[in-house]
Design a protein around this motif. Structure first.
Motif, short mmCIF file in Angstrom:
data_model
loop_
_atom_site.label_atom_id
_atom_site.label_comp_id
_atom_site.label_asym_id
_atom_site.label_seq_id
_atom_site.Cartn_x
_atom_site.Cartn_y
_atom_site.Cartn_z
N UNK A 108 0.79 -1.24 0.00
CA UNK A 108 0.00 0.00 0.00
C UNK A 108 0.82 1.28 0.00
N UNK A 109 2.09 1.21 0.40
CA UNK A 109 2.91 2.41 0.51
C UNK A 109 3.92 2.47 -0.65
N UNK A 110 3.82 3.49 -1.47
CA UNK A 110 4.70 3.61 -2.63
C UNK A 110 6.16 3.83 -2.24
N UNK A 111 6.38 4.36 -1.05
CA UNK A 111 7.76 4.67 -0.66
C UNK A 111 8.35 3.61 0.27
N UNK A 112 7.75 2.41 0.30
CA UNK A 112 8.25 1.37 1.21
C UNK A 112 8.39 0.03 0.49
N UNK A 113 9.51 -0.66 0.78
CA UNK A 113 9.78 -1.99 0.21
C UNK A 113 10.20 -2.93 1.33
N UNK A 114 9.70 -4.15 1.27
CA UNK A 114 10.00 -5.16 2.29
C UNK A 114 10.53 -6.41 1.62
N UNK A 115 11.71 -6.87 2.06
CA UNK A 115 12.31 -8.10 1.53
C UNK A 115 12.59 -9.05 2.68
N UNK A 116 11.75 -10.07 2.87
CA UNK A 116 12.04 -11.10 3.89
C UNK A 116 12.97 -12.16 3.31
N UNK A 117 13.87 -12.65 4.16
CA UNK A 117 14.88 -13.62 3.71
C UNK A 117 14.99 -14.72 4.77
N UNK A 118 15.05 -15.98 4.35
CA UNK A 118 15.31 -17.05 5.31
C UNK A 118 16.62 -17.75 4.97
N UNK A 119 17.29 -18.28 5.98
CA UNK A 119 18.61 -18.86 5.79
C UNK A 119 18.62 -20.39 5.77
N UNK A 120 17.47 -21.02 6.12
CA UNK A 120 17.43 -22.48 6.15
C UNK A 120 16.26 -23.00 5.31
N UNK A 121 16.31 -22.78 4.01
CA UNK A 121 15.18 -23.15 3.15
C UNK A 121 14.95 -24.66 3.05
N UNK A 122 16.00 -25.46 3.29
CA UNK A 122 15.83 -26.91 3.18
C UNK A 122 14.85 -27.44 4.23
N UNK A 123 14.74 -26.73 5.36
CA UNK A 123 13.81 -27.13 6.41
C UNK A 123 12.49 -26.38 6.32
N UNK A 124 12.33 -25.59 5.27
CA UNK A 124 11.12 -24.78 5.10
C UNK A 124 10.72 -24.83 3.63
#
Length: 275
Positions: A188-204
């Protein structure tokens, strides 16, 4: 005539109003203060405390860290995640340390239980020192996200001329606290960006987003694309919060690109808070 109540550094002065379990080891604490005069700047921390005789959760390690002071209360600093506009309620994003002195006691608290909150917030990990025309990249691991949530809720998004990006790293997708709130802002916010990152993808295996450790991502050619703005020391400030090893690695990479550590009186474009 009633005598005024004397509140000492050993007096409980706040009440647990709500507990939100992110995972078994990560929890959001919403606390109501007895006073409605608490003031803080987004990004600062508060000291929480419980008496040493307070119960611990059954899952806590049998051997716990032993306090060496004679203070009957165990106290620790935690970044505030609530917005600074509310002087009566505070929110904290806390991870359990099973062998720690305080968190096993905090995690034993229930709604309505009492605890101590130091009367003054402290800290210089705040966005108010960043010029309004500069963009901001906020990088965090785990509960290091807390001060950024406070910044977003308090003031940052009100400056529509500034671009803001958050890169949040966790072991698994279920550890990504405040994810729904951040995804909503991202949409909803043009001036905001969110990047989630996980480090253990083999278990997720259900995770389809970004994976890896955070420091190498700061070297990727696509970093500007992830953030929605150019990440350079002339137009951007970077905040780092969370695991000390992440911060040390990221600092070395970013200093090599021209960012300068902010050290209070010595102003810079790289702001750090180690957990």
């Amino acid at each position: 005539m009633n005598e005024p109540q004397i509140v000492s550094k050993f007096t409980y002065n706040a009440t647990v109003k709500q507990l939100v379990e992110v995972t078994g080891e990560i929890r959001i604490f919403r606390i109501e203060l007895d006073s409605d005069e608490y003031r803080f700047i987004a990004g600062q921390y508060a000291v929480l405390g419980l008496l040493k005789e307070a119960p611990r959760i059954p899952e806590a390690a049998e051997v716990e860290y032993r306090e060496t002071t004679t203070d009957p209360m165990i106290r620790r600093a935690y970044s505030i995640s609530s917005g600074s506009g509310d002087a009566h309620n505070l929110e904290f994003f806390i991870s359990l340390v099973s062998s720690g002195a305080l968190t096993p006691r905090l995690f034993a608290l229930k709604r309505g239980d009492r605890l101590f909150v130091a009367p003054r917030a402290k800290g210089i990990f705040t966005v108010d020192k960043v010029p309004e025309e500069k963009n901001v990249l906020m990088v965090a691991t785990g509960t290091g996200l807390a001060p950024y949530i406070s910044m977003l809720r308090s003031e940052v998004l009100a400056n529509q001329g500034r671009q803001i990006a958050i890169i949040h790293g966790a072991s698994y997708s279920w550890d990504l606290g405040y994810r729904r709130e951040l995804e909503s802002l991202n949409a909803t916010q043009k001036n905001f960006t969110y990047l989630p990152v996980i480090s253990r993808p083999h278990d997720d295996p259900s995770w389809s987003g970004k994976t890896g450790r955070l420091p190498p991502i700061l070297d990727e050619a696509q970093l500007d694309h992830y953030c929605g703005f150019q990440v350079d020391p002339l137009s951007c400030h970077i905040f780092l919060c969370g695991n000390p090893l992440m911060i040390e690695d990221a600092e070395e990479r970013l200093v090599g690109r021209g960012f300068k550590a902010d050290k209070g009186r010595v102003r810079g474009t790289l702001h750090m808070e180690k957990y």
